[in-house]
Scaffold this active site. Sequence first.
Site, PDB file in Angstrom:
ATOM      1  N   ASP A  35       0.859  -1.192   0.000  1.00 28.58           N
ATOM      2  CA  ASP A  35       0.000   0.000   0.000  1.00 28.58           C
ATOM      3  C   ASP A  35       0.893   1.239   0.000  1.00 28.58           C
ATOM      4  OD1 ASP A  35      -2.020   2.100   0.912  1.00 28.58           O
ATOM      5  OD2 ASP A  35      -3.275   0.311   1.095  1.00 28.58           O
ATOM      6  N   SER A 119     -16.723  -2.190  -8.804  1.00 20.59           N
ATOM      7  CA  SER A 119     -17.676  -1.462  -7.967  1.00 20.59           C
ATOM      8  C   SER A 119     -19.045  -1.402  -8.625  1.00 20.59           C
ATOM      9  CB  SER A 119     -17.146  -0.038  -7.775  1.00 20.59           C
ATOM     10  OG  SER A 119     -18.164   0.817  -7.341  1.00 20.59           O
ATOM     11  N   ALA A 120     -20.068  -1.216  -7.805  1.00 23.19           N
ATOM     12  CA  ALA A 120     -21.418  -0.982  -8.319  1.00 23.19           C
ATOM     13  C   ALA A 120     -21.479   0.324  -9.101  1.00 23.19           C
ATOM     14  CB  ALA A 120     -22.412  -0.949  -7.165  1.00 23.19           C
ATOM     15  N   TYR A 150     -14.471   7.499 -11.711  1.00 23.93           N
ATOM     16  CA  TYR A 150     -14.273   6.255 -10.951  1.00 23.93           C
ATOM     17  C   TYR A 150     -14.956   5.051 -11.615  1.00 23.93           C
ATOM     18  CZ  TYR A 150     -14.605   3.193  -6.808  1.00 23.93           C
ATOM     19  OH  TYR A 150     -14.544   2.145  -5.927  1.00 23.93           O
ATOM     20  N   ALA A 194     -21.146   6.580   3.517  1.00 20.54           N
ATOM     21  CA  ALA A 194     -22.340   6.987   4.276  1.00 20.54           C
ATOM     22  C   ALA A 194     -22.449   6.347   5.671  1.00 20.54           C
ATOM     23  CB  ALA A 194     -23.588   6.701   3.458  1.00 20.54           C
ATOM     24  N   THR A 220     -31.757   5.529  -2.071  1.00 21.17           N
ATOM     25  CA  THR A 220     -31.638   4.177  -1.492  1.00 21.17           C
ATOM     26  C   THR A 220     -30.303   3.514  -1.856  1.00 21.17           C
ATOM     27  OG1 THR A 220     -32.797   3.311  -3.434  1.00 21.17           O
ATOM     28  CG2 THR A 220     -34.113   3.679  -1.440  1.00 21.17           C
ATOM     29  N   ARG A 285     -29.890   2.300  -5.661  1.00 21.92           N
ATOM     30  CA  ARG A 285     -28.966   1.247  -6.115  1.00 21.92           C
ATOM     31  C   ARG A 285     -29.103   0.035  -5.213  1.00 21.92           C
ATOM     32  NH1 ARG A 285     -23.167   3.291  -6.572  1.00 21.92           N
ATOM     33  NH2 ARG A 285     -23.777   3.850  -8.682  1.00 21.92           N
TER      34      ARG A 285
HETATM   35  P1  NAD Z   1      -9.556   2.076   0.955  1.00 19.74           P
HETATM   36  O1  NAD Z   1      -9.423   3.464   0.416  1.00 19.74           O
HETATM   37  O2  NAD Z   1      -9.693   1.905   2.416  1.00 19.74           O
HETATM   38  O3  NAD Z   1      -8.346   1.172   0.460  1.00 19.74           O
HETATM   39  C1  NAD Z   1      -7.695   1.378  -0.766  1.00 19.74           C
HETATM   40  C2  NAD Z   1      -6.212   1.412  -0.478  1.00 19.74           C
HETATM   41  O4  NAD Z   1      -5.501   1.572  -1.722  1.00 19.74           O
HETATM   42  C3  NAD Z   1      -5.801   2.590   0.420  1.00 19.74           C
HETATM   43  O5  NAD Z   1      -5.187   2.134   1.601  1.00 19.74           O
HETATM   44  C4  NAD Z   1      -4.844   3.386  -0.438  1.00 19.74           C
HETATM   45  O6  NAD Z   1      -3.750   3.955   0.278  1.00 19.74           O
HETATM   46  C5  NAD Z   1      -4.359   2.329  -1.419  1.00 19.74           C
HETATM   47  N1  NAD Z   1      -3.805   2.971  -2.610  1.00 19.74           N
HETATM   48  C6  NAD Z   1      -4.323   4.029  -3.303  1.00 19.74           C
HETATM   49  N2  NAD Z   1      -3.481   4.380  -4.277  1.00 19.74           N
HETATM   50  C7  NAD Z   1      -2.422   3.549  -4.212  1.00 19.74           C
HETATM   51  C8  NAD Z   1      -1.218   3.436  -4.945  1.00 19.74           C
HETATM   52  N3  NAD Z   1      -0.935   4.289  -5.939  1.00 19.74           N
HETATM   53  N4  NAD Z   1      -0.340   2.461  -4.615  1.00 19.74           N
HETATM   54  C9  NAD Z   1      -0.604   1.611  -3.592  1.00 19.74           C
HETATM   55  N5  NAD Z   1      -1.718   1.675  -2.842  1.00 19.74           N
HETATM   56  C10 NAD Z   1      -2.622   2.635  -3.153  1.00 19.74           C
HETATM   57  O7  NAD Z   1     -10.790   1.436   0.180  1.00 19.74           O
HETATM   58  P2  NAD Z   1     -11.565   0.060   0.445  1.00 19.74           P
HETATM   59  O8  NAD Z   1     -12.917   0.410   0.888  1.00 19.74           O
HETATM   60  O9  NAD Z   1     -10.745  -0.869   1.263  1.00 19.74           O
HETATM   61  O10 NAD Z   1     -11.683  -0.473  -1.054  1.00 19.74           O
HETATM   62  C11 NAD Z   1     -10.879  -1.520  -1.574  1.00 19.74           C
HETATM   63  C12 NAD Z   1     -11.242  -1.748  -3.022  1.00 19.74           C
HETATM   64  O11 NAD Z   1     -12.641  -2.020  -3.140  1.00 19.74           O
HETATM   65  C13 NAD Z   1     -10.972  -0.559  -3.945  1.00 19.74           C
HETATM   66  O12 NAD Z   1     -10.542  -1.027  -5.188  1.00 19.74           O
HETATM   67  C14 NAD Z   1     -12.326   0.080  -4.091  1.00 19.74           C
HETATM   68  O13 NAD Z   1     -12.438   0.809  -5.305  1.00 19.74           O
HETATM   69  C15 NAD Z   1     -13.232  -1.134  -4.072  1.00 19.74           C
HETATM   70  N6  NAD Z   1     -14.600  -0.820  -3.631  1.00 19.74           N
HETATM   71  C16 NAD Z   1     -14.867  -0.538  -2.333  1.00 19.74           C
HETATM   72  C17 NAD Z   1     -16.164  -0.246  -1.952  1.00 19.74           C
HETATM   73  C18 NAD Z   1     -16.525   0.070  -0.525  1.00 19.74           C
HETATM   74  O14 NAD Z   1     -17.705   0.255  -0.236  1.00 19.74           O
HETATM   75  N7  NAD Z   1     -15.579   0.130   0.407  1.00 19.74           N
HETATM   76  C19 NAD Z   1     -17.194  -0.240  -2.900  1.00 19.74           C
HETATM   77  C20 NAD Z   1     -16.878  -0.516  -4.217  1.00 19.74           C
HETATM   78  C21 NAD Z   1     -15.582  -0.831  -4.578  1.00 19.74           C
END
Ligand code: NAD
Length: 336
Positions: A35, A119-120, A150, A194, A220, A285
């Site tokens: 990370d 993602s959705a 995104y 949220a 929703t 959604r």
């Molecule tokens: P998060 O932001 O907590 O975790 C993502 C991590 O990626 C962060 O710790 C960030 O530092 C790291 N990151 C960003 N850019 C980086 C880079 N250049 N190099 C290395 N690391 C990098 O998000 P999350 O909620 O844990 O989401 C994880 C995955 O799930 C993501 O791909 C996100 O798009 C996807 N996602 C999450 C949700 C949700 O509700 N949490 C919904 C849809 C999709």
Amino acid sequence: MNTRKRLLITGAGGFIGHHLVKRLKADGYWVRGVDLKNPEYEASAADEFEILDLRRWDNCLMATRGGIDEVFNLAADMGGIGYITVFHADIARNNALINAHMLEASRQNGVKRFLFSSSACVYAQSKQKYADVSPLREEDAFPAEPEPGYGWEKLYAEELCRYYWHDYKFETRIVRFHNVYGPLGTYDGGKEKAPAAICRKVALAGDPDEIEVWGDGEQTRSFMYVDDCVEGLVRLMVCDYRDALNLGTDELVTINQLVDLVADAAGKQIAKRHNLTGPQGVRGRNSDNSRLREVLSWEPSITLRQGLALTYPWIEAELRKAGAVGKSKNVLAATA
Ligand code: NAD
């Protein structure tokens, strides 16, 4: 279970990645986490944790070195609706670089399987105009009309995964998360979602009190507790299905109902002050889990009430540790 498998989790300093590392270590795997930052709230359980910027090709090669069997690619520049509706260029560019480089580096380094976290937000916006939305089936992502920035990038990266299977027979898995929440997730700073934002506002509120809600609150969503998310990821990685799969609950609630559930978890009387100029995202959604059930013979089962009963006390305790409870008033709001 092959306990000698070597796994790489990118985004392991983030919310879902950190929980996934804990789970896979508990299952006996060797785990490398990568990370830009360490996990915020507790140390990583990973065998190795490396700080690398995965937008860079050389860092992706480094992350995937040394006989990694499987990659869970969770690293992404992302946040709640207030973040992803503003920073389109940064988000799309950063994530396109991470995903393209991680796929190719994984292939070149002989990784056997690669899971992409979509993602959705890939779903066509015209199919999400009403609060009583029909649950989204995987095919509803086309014709393409995703969330700007995104969502477009996620859809493109999904396609890239499919091309890697088509051209190279490189095994890819694609998961579309629907709103994940739980303890150890960001709850302030602008990137929170949220449920965390509302937990924070309710924790900071008095009793009785009121909090600000973006929009009229009748928009929703469905929300998935992080333990269900991690369980789904583990099951999805080992299944044979290569196309995109929803991973979410189909328990549809309005944001107003979400506020009421959080208020119940807090044992507080909370009124809502609606800010109609706040960003809301799509109107409705929900996840259609038919294919998920078919493929995995499983689906998330933790209700929002149960999940919030675990999440709210954690956020409240964090705010209390920081000396914020009882002092500040709510000023910011978020939806999903
Ligand atoms: P998060 O932001 O907590 O975790 C993502 C991590 O990626 C962060 O710790 C960030 O530092 C790291 N990151 C960003 N850019 C980086 C880079 N250049 N190099 C290395 N690391 C990098 O998000 P999350 O909620 O844990 O989401 C994880 C995955 O799930 C993501 O791909 C996100 O798009 C996807 N996602 C999450 C949700 C949700 O509700 N949490 C919904 C849809 C999709």
